[in-house]
Structures are given as C-alpha cells and as structure tokens.
Design an enzyme around this catalytic site. Structure first.
Site, PDB file in Angstrom:
ATOM      1  N   ASN A   1       1.057  -1.029  -0.050  1.00 51.49           N
ATOM      2  CA  ASN A   1      -0.119  -0.243  -0.380  1.00 51.49           C
ATOM      3  C   ASN A   1       0.965   1.221  -0.173  1.00 51.49           C
ATOM      4  O   ASN A   1       1.658   0.965  -0.005  1.00 51.49           O
ATOM      5  CB  ASN A   1      -0.794  -0.155   1.257  1.00 51.49           C
ATOM      6  CG  ASN A   1      -0.043  -0.133   2.789  1.00 51.49           C
ATOM      7  OD1 ASN A   1       0.287   0.937   3.007  1.00 51.49           O
ATOM      8  ND2 ASN A   1      -0.040  -1.172   3.663  1.00 51.49           N
TER       9      ASN A   1
ATOM     10  N   PRO B   1      -2.361 -11.641  11.290  1.00 52.79           N
ATOM     11  CA  PRO B   1      -2.146 -11.135  12.389  1.00 52.79           C
ATOM     12  C   PRO B   1      -2.363 -10.023  12.128  1.00 52.79           C
ATOM     13  O   PRO B   1      -2.293  -9.234  11.762  1.00 52.79           O
ATOM     14  CB  PRO B   1      -1.343 -11.930  13.268  1.00 52.79           C
ATOM     15  CG  PRO B   1      -0.061 -12.018  11.969  1.00 52.79           C
ATOM     16  CD  PRO B   1      -1.333 -11.617  10.639  1.00 52.79           C
TER      17      PRO B   1
ATOM     18  N   LYS C   1     -12.742   1.382  17.274  1.00 51.05           N
ATOM     19  CA  LYS C   1     -11.354   0.700  16.930  1.00 51.05           C
ATOM     20  C   LYS C   1     -10.480   0.490  18.176  1.00 51.05           C
ATOM     21  O   LYS C   1      -9.866  -0.012  19.300  1.00 51.05           O
ATOM     22  CB  LYS C   1      -9.965   1.099  15.932  1.00 51.05           C
ATOM     23  CG  LYS C   1     -10.118   0.045  14.602  1.00 51.05           C
ATOM     24  CD  LYS C   1      -9.681   0.703  13.601  1.00 51.05           C
ATOM     25  CE  LYS C   1     -10.391   0.756  12.510  1.00 51.05           C
ATOM     26  NZ  LYS C   1      -9.552   1.350  11.529  1.00 51.05           N
TER      27      LYS C   1
HETATM   28  N1  CTP Z   1      -2.993  -2.932  12.743  1.00 49.13           N
HETATM   29  C1  CTP Z   1      -1.989  -4.189  13.307  1.00 49.13           C
HETATM   30  N2  CTP Z   1      -1.871  -5.390  12.279  1.00 49.13           N
HETATM   31  C2  CTP Z   1      -3.068  -5.598  11.575  1.00 49.13           C
HETATM   32  C3  CTP Z   1      -4.025  -4.269  11.074  1.00 49.13           C
HETATM   33  C4  CTP Z   1      -4.099  -2.821  11.605  1.00 49.13           C
HETATM   34  O1  CTP Z   1      -1.564  -3.630  14.042  1.00 49.13           O
HETATM   35  N3  CTP Z   1      -3.058  -6.874  10.320  1.00 49.13           N
HETATM   36  C5  CTP Z   1      -2.660  -1.552  13.553  1.00 49.13           C
HETATM   37  C6  CTP Z   1      -2.285  -0.341  12.502  1.00 49.13           C
HETATM   38  O2  CTP Z   1      -0.686  -0.099  12.922  1.00 49.13           O
HETATM   39  C7  CTP Z   1      -3.231   0.039  13.172  1.00 49.13           C
HETATM   40  C8  CTP Z   1      -4.523  -0.219  14.118  1.00 49.13           C
HETATM   41  O3  CTP Z   1      -4.195  -1.368  14.035  1.00 49.13           O
HETATM   42  O4  CTP Z   1      -2.327   0.978  14.956  1.00 49.13           O
HETATM   43  C9  CTP Z   1      -5.410   0.102  13.026  1.00 49.13           C
HETATM   44  O5  CTP Z   1      -5.470  -0.070  11.447  1.00 49.13           O
HETATM   45  P1  CTP Z   1      -6.232  -0.397  10.649  1.00 49.13           P
HETATM   46  O6  CTP Z   1      -5.690  -1.021   9.157  1.00 49.13           O
HETATM   47  O7  CTP Z   1      -6.992   1.147  10.718  1.00 49.13           O
HETATM   48  O8  CTP Z   1      -7.627  -0.985  11.535  1.00 49.13           O
HETATM   49  P2  CTP Z   1      -8.257  -2.770  10.590  1.00 49.13           P
HETATM   50  O9  CTP Z   1      -8.174  -3.019  11.988  1.00 49.13           O
HETATM   51  O10 CTP Z   1      -7.414  -2.974   9.780  1.00 49.13           O
HETATM   52  O11 CTP Z   1      -9.526  -1.730  10.630  1.00 49.13           O
HETATM   53  P3  CTP Z   1     -10.519  -1.422   9.267  1.00 49.13           P
HETATM   54  O12 CTP Z   1      -9.322  -2.031   8.208  1.00 49.13           O
HETATM   55  O13 CTP Z   1     -11.573  -2.012   9.383  1.00 49.13           O
HETATM   56  O14 CTP Z   1     -10.351  -0.044   8.585  1.00 49.13           O
END
Ligand code: CTP
Length: 406
Positions: A216, A313, A347
């Site tokens: 990304n 994960p 979240k």
């Molecule tokens: N994060 C993580 N591991 C993942 C996904 C996310 O540690 N596999 C962490 C990111 O670094 C960030 C937070 O979780 O601090 C939120 O990530 P985001 O991608 O916005 O949230 P998601 O849980 O993926 O929710 P959504 O895709 O529904 O926005």
C-alpha cells in the site's frame, strides 16, 4: 513551528578548534542556519590553519571572532559578551587538545576562555570531538572527555569510519546533518527520559510469487517521525519498519521486515521489553494464501489467475492482549476515509487499546504534514495540521502525560 525551522529563535556560538574536520563546520553553519538558528562563529588559532574566517563569515553572515583582545566587541570582553546571548556553545570540531584545555579549566585563548566564562546554568556546552582514533582511544583523552562531561559538557558523537589520516575507527566528527539533528534533539524536553518505546511503521509487502506482491501507499513518515520524537524526548526506541527507504532517526534501533507475519515475529519478543507500543504501520489485512514458487505466467487464455487470500494477524490487538506486566501502553492509528472519530472509537474498543490516533488516510499518505485526533475513553484531543515531526512531538508529549499519570 515547522520541522524546517526547528532551531528558530535559537542563537548558537559555534566554536572551531583545530582539525581537518573544520571543513565540515562550514556545512554545519549552513544546516544550523537552514534550521532557523543564528550562529556566531568563534575560531581558535589552530582552526584557522584548516579553514579561513572569511569562509565562516560568508556562511554565517556574521563577523567571526578569533581574538580575546578583539576591540570590536562592545565592552571589549568577548569572553563574557558572546555567551550572554547564546542558547548554547557548540564546539565542532573539538580537538583532543581543546578538550584537554576544558578538562583543566585553561583559558589561553578566546574559545576555551568563552567556555570557562559561560553561565553554567543557562548556557550548555556541546562538544563534537574530531580526532585520529589513537588520540581518541588514548587514556589521557578519555580521562579529559570524562572530566569535561562531569563538568557539564554534552558529547555529540564521535562517529566511526574513514579518517583523514587514512585509518578507520572511532573519533570522526559526526556529519553536519547528524550534528544538526542532535542539536535539535538536545533542545527538546526529556519527557520520556528512562522510558522505552516500540514503534511499527510503513506498509507491509505480501508476496504472491517471487517477484510480485500486495502492498500500500504508506510512506512510513509518521512512524519514523514518532520514533525520532520519542528518541529526542529521551526514550530508548526500537523501530520495526516495513519496506520503506527512509533514513533511521538518530539513536533509534531499527529492525527491517517485509510481511505482516514478519512484523509480528519482530514485535512480539520486543513488546514486553518496552513500556509503550505505537502501531503506525499500515499492515496489510490480507495476504495471498499461497506464495507461488515461481513467477506466475500468463497462460494465453486471457483469464487472470485466481488468488485466494488469508487473513493476517492483527499485531496491535495481539500486543494489547499480552498479560499485564508484559503489555506495553498501546497506541493505535486509524487511517479512515470518513467518519474518522466514530471509526476510531470503535477500534479503541475492538482492539482493546487505551489510545487511537485517527487521521484521514488519503490526506496523509506520502505527505509531509497531517492532522489528527487522539481518541481515548475520556475524550478527544485534536492535533491541528502541522508537519509530521511537530505532530509526533505533540503525540509523544500526550503519551508521556498518560504514563506519568499512571
Ligand atoms: N494494525 C496491526 N495489525 C494489523 C492491522 C492493523 O497492528 N494486521 C494496527 C495498525 O498499525 C493501526 C491499527 O491497527 O495502528 C488500525 O489499523 P486499521 O487498518 O485502520 O484497522 P483495521 O483493524 O484494519 O480496521 P479497518 O480495516 O476496518 O479500518
């Protein structure tokens, strides 16, 4: 204040003692000027064997002072006058002989005299040693350096590497950009002194085959800025970075990883050794379930290959579930495209963390500035648009407040 003007309003005395590294002092004056500082250059007699006052005057825009008997200084007391208005004296290069003079409190010419006469409580002395590695390693030098530090001087470096004498080792003066970064850091409040911070940053890359994969647009800039701000605030910092080409902030330990699973494997053993975990990484939620052994070729049918995905994960949630005692204070980031605060609040609960920093993804990826809202159970705090280092410092201050309150 913008990152570019991190030394705005600061006035520095830059002292040069004798050494080949004087050529780097020319670039250092420019760096300090670019950061917004005004610089008064003072040179020893030995320094003038390596670079001329004319060069330093042209670059600093001020008359260089070299003589304690200089009649051009208002009250004819250069050694008192020059440090009165200075926020710090930086000696770069600081030669072995100069440090020896400091250690003994000698004042045979203007620069050591200036250091001796400075008001100790409000004019810090920063030394950037520069000398041959044997000179640096000599017990006399080490003794003098220890004495100068015990008397209140702060060491910047030295670095290690190729030396003008052709040898390789410790004693090289730090590069001007690194010195400038250290000087900026010196002036930051030490809110996280004695603390430790673990940061994830950048995107992850999820391989499909040996040459392609899914990633990304995350640039890693915000995470790197947080690592830098935490280090400036006095913390021990470990940065786990996905594939980005950003320089490692000064004093930060960096672990490079590629995929989400690599990132989790790097983070898990580190998490219990840190008091704070800031997850800024844009971790891919999904990865190709199988990685093809060889490059996937077109088969001529015109049909694209079918790719199955597996869920990655959740690194932040995994760390947040560690048992008390092993679990750092967890800070998540939420990159949203709309309803920013509401999603962040969800979240907060879903990931079980005390703090989420919400920002609008498309408005931040790759940019040097950003704006965000810190969402906590007790309420929201808006950090107005600023460059990412300024935001990172504000966030670090906020986290420090929470740690100190706990
Ligand atoms: N994060 C993580 N591991 C993942 C996904 C996310 O540690 N596999 C962490 C990111 O670094 C960030 C937070 O979780 O601090 C939120 O990530 P985001 O991608 O916005 O949230 P998601 O849980 O993926 O929710 P959504 O895709 O529904 O926005």
């Amino acid at each position: 204040m913008s990152q570019a003007l991190a030394l705005q309003g600061r006035h520095l005395v830059l002292g040069l003692s004798g050494g080949v590294a004087c050529y780097k002092a020319a670039e250092l004056v420019r760096e300090l000027g670019r950061a917004g500082a005004t610089v008064q250059v003072v040179m020893t007699e030995a320094a003038q064997q390596f670079i001329t006052p004319v060069t330093m005057q042209a670059l600093s825009g001020r008359r260089v002072v070299t003589d304690q008997w200089d009649a051009g200084v208002a009250n004819n007391m250069a050694h008192i006058e020059l440090s009165r208005e200075a926020d710090a004296i930086v000696v770069a290069p600081a030669s072995a002989d100069f440090i020896a003079q400091l250690a003994q409190g000698r004042a045979g010419e203007l620069l050591p005299l200036l250091c001796l006469a400075r008001p100790l409580e409000r004019c810090p002395l920063l030394l950037a040693p520069a000398m041959n590695r044997e000179m640096w390693a000599h017990p006399a030098t080490q003794r003098n350096v220890a004495q100068a530090v015990a008397d209140g001087a702060v060491l910047l470096g030295p670095g290690s590497g190729d030396q003008a004498c052709g040898e390789v080792g410790d004693g090289r003066m730090l590069e001007p950009a690194d010195l400038c970064e250290d000087i900026v850091a010196f002036f930051q409040p030490k809110r996280l002194a004695g603390r430790s911070v673990l940061v994830t940053a950048g995107p992850t890359f999820e391989a499909m085959d040996p040459v392609r994969g899914i990633t990304n647009h995350s640039s890693g800039k915000m995470g790197f800025a947080i690592a830098r701000a935490a280090a400036e605030a006095g913390a021990r910092v470990t940065l786990v970075a996905g594939p980005v080409h950003l320089p490692t902030p000064r004093g930060v330990a960096r672990i490079d990883v590629t995929s989400a699973r690599d990132m989790l494997a790097a983070v898990l053993p580190q998490a219990p050794r840190h008091e704070v975990f800031v997850a800024t990484a844009a971790v891919a939620d999904w990865r190709p379930a199988d990685v093809a052994e060889h490059k996937m070729k077109k088969d001529g049918s015109g049909r694209p290959p079918r790719i199955e995905f597996a869920e990655n994960p959740d690194i932040l949630a995994t760390v947040a579930r560690l048992p008390a005692g092993q679990r750092p204070f967890c800070v998540g980031f939420a990159a949203e495209s709309r309803d920013m605060v509401q999603h962040a609040r969800e979240k907060l609960a879903r990931k079980g963390v005390p703090m989420i920093v919400a920002n609008l993804g498309p408005a931040t990826f790759g940019r040097d500035d950003n704006e965000c809202v810190i969402v906590e159970s007790g309420g929201d705090t808006t950090l107005p648009r600023a460059d990412k280092l300024t935001l990172a410092r504000a966030l670090v201050a906020h986290i420090a407040d929470r740690l100190n309150a706990a």
